[in-house]
Design a protein around this motif. Structure first.
Motif, PDB file in Angstrom:
ATOM      1  N   ASP A  30       1.961  -1.068  -6.969  1.00  0.00           N
ATOM      2  CA  ASP A  30       1.534  -1.892  -6.281  1.00  0.00           C
ATOM      3  C   ASP A  30       0.719  -3.035  -6.377  1.00  0.00           C
ATOM      4  O   ASP A  30       0.931  -3.970  -6.551  1.00  0.00           O
ATOM      5  CB  ASP A  30       1.084  -0.911  -5.717  1.00  0.00           C
TER       6      ASP A  30
ATOM      7  N   GLY B 295       0.682  -0.876  -0.121  1.00  0.00           N
ATOM      8  CA  GLY B 295       0.158  -0.101  -0.212  1.00  0.00           C
ATOM      9  C   GLY B 295       0.563   1.079   0.171  1.00  0.00           C
ATOM     10  O   GLY B 295       0.528   2.107  -0.600  1.00  0.00           O
ATOM     11  N   ASN B 296       2.434   1.081   0.050  1.00  0.00           N
ATOM     12  CA  ASN B 296       3.078   2.319   0.172  1.00  0.00           C
ATOM     13  C   ASN B 296       3.368   2.421  -0.937  1.00  0.00           C
ATOM     14  O   ASN B 296       4.329   3.624  -0.784  1.00  0.00           O
ATOM     15  CB  ASN B 296       3.967   2.464   1.277  1.00  0.00           C
TER      16      ASN B 296
END
Length: 254
Positions: free
Chosen positions: A204, A197-198
């Motif tokens: 992603d 998610g980062n």
């Protein structure tokens, strides 16, 4: 290549046994497939600490995420780094070249090495799960057959990538170097260093369909009893088929 699989069962058994004996004699080479899984599981289990109190689909984070991550990490390391270095050393020593003039086709040696390497991976993962169960109370997967299928599919993808590394690497050292770069790259975008998610949205999405991320997500789903994403399973299968085809076309016997 078909000649590689024309050996009778007894000859195949002897070839696999010979490969296993060669691997066992290299005691240092057993550290990665047998010792490293246990070490990684213990480190991740201790490091989970507070995360272990968080729950995902009713399971602690240690069970739902850390254990699948450890299994995928081990299979990736053995398939992409450890096995290619063995095959590259065979090429450098002239083993494959000498076998090309015998009834035992060099491809049969590659197949036997994959079998022995996969057996090491299975044993290493089993030892790691035993330690996780005894030391941290980790539960077994809620969907065991799905988890086993995902494991084999992820292993097929990782080992196929490893065969590409072995095909392209000119020396054992370069095989290790290329394998490590590939391992850490796929691990970084696949969630091996933390949640994806980062990462930027496109990265992603890409990481979730590369072998590491797809294997991690699918195995985590199986562990918690959810159905894995068919797109991720397809990505693993596609990687295995495509990489195997590339390796078969580019592999050099000498």
């Amino acid at each position: 290549m078909s000649a590689a699989f024309a050996l009778p069962p007894r000859a195949w058994a002897m070839l696999v046994l010979t490969e296993a004996r060669m691997v066992v004699r290299d005691t240092a080479g057993l550290v990665v497939p047998l010792g490293l899984p246990v070490l990684i599981m213990v480190m991740n289990g201790i490091g989970a600490g507070g995360e272990g109190r968080e729950h995902f689909r009713g399971l602690p984070a240690l069970d739902a995420f850390v254990v699948p991550l450890t299994i995928v990490m081990v299979v990736a390391l053995i398939g992409v780094v450890n096995m290619p270095s063995f095959l590259a050393s065979y090429r450098k020593a002239g083993v494959l070249r000498r076998l090309s003039v015998t009834p035992a086709h060099p491809a049969s040696v590659l197949a036997a090495q994959v079998v022995v390497s996969l057996a090491q991976a299975l044993l290493g993962v089993a030892l790691a799960l035993l330690v996780a169960r005894l030391a941290f109370g980790v539960s077994m997967p809620r969907a065991p057959f799905t988890a086993a299928g995902v494991f084999l599919l992820a292993a097929a993808a990782m080992y196929a990538l490893g065969m590409v590394v072995a095909a392209l690497a000119p020396t054992p050292n370069s095989a290790v170097a290329i394998g490590l770069v590939l391992f850490f790259a796929t691990m970084a975008v696949g969630g091996g260093f933390g949640g994806r998610g980062n990462l930027p949205g496109w990265l992603d999405a890409a990481g979730g369909h590369l072998p590491y991320g797809a294997g991690l997500d699918a195995l985590s789903d199986a562990w918690t009893g959810a159905a894995p994403d068919p797109a991720q399973l397809g990505a693993l299968a596609g990687t295995a088929v495509l990489a195997a085809a590339v390796a078969a076309r580019t592999f050099r016997w000498s």
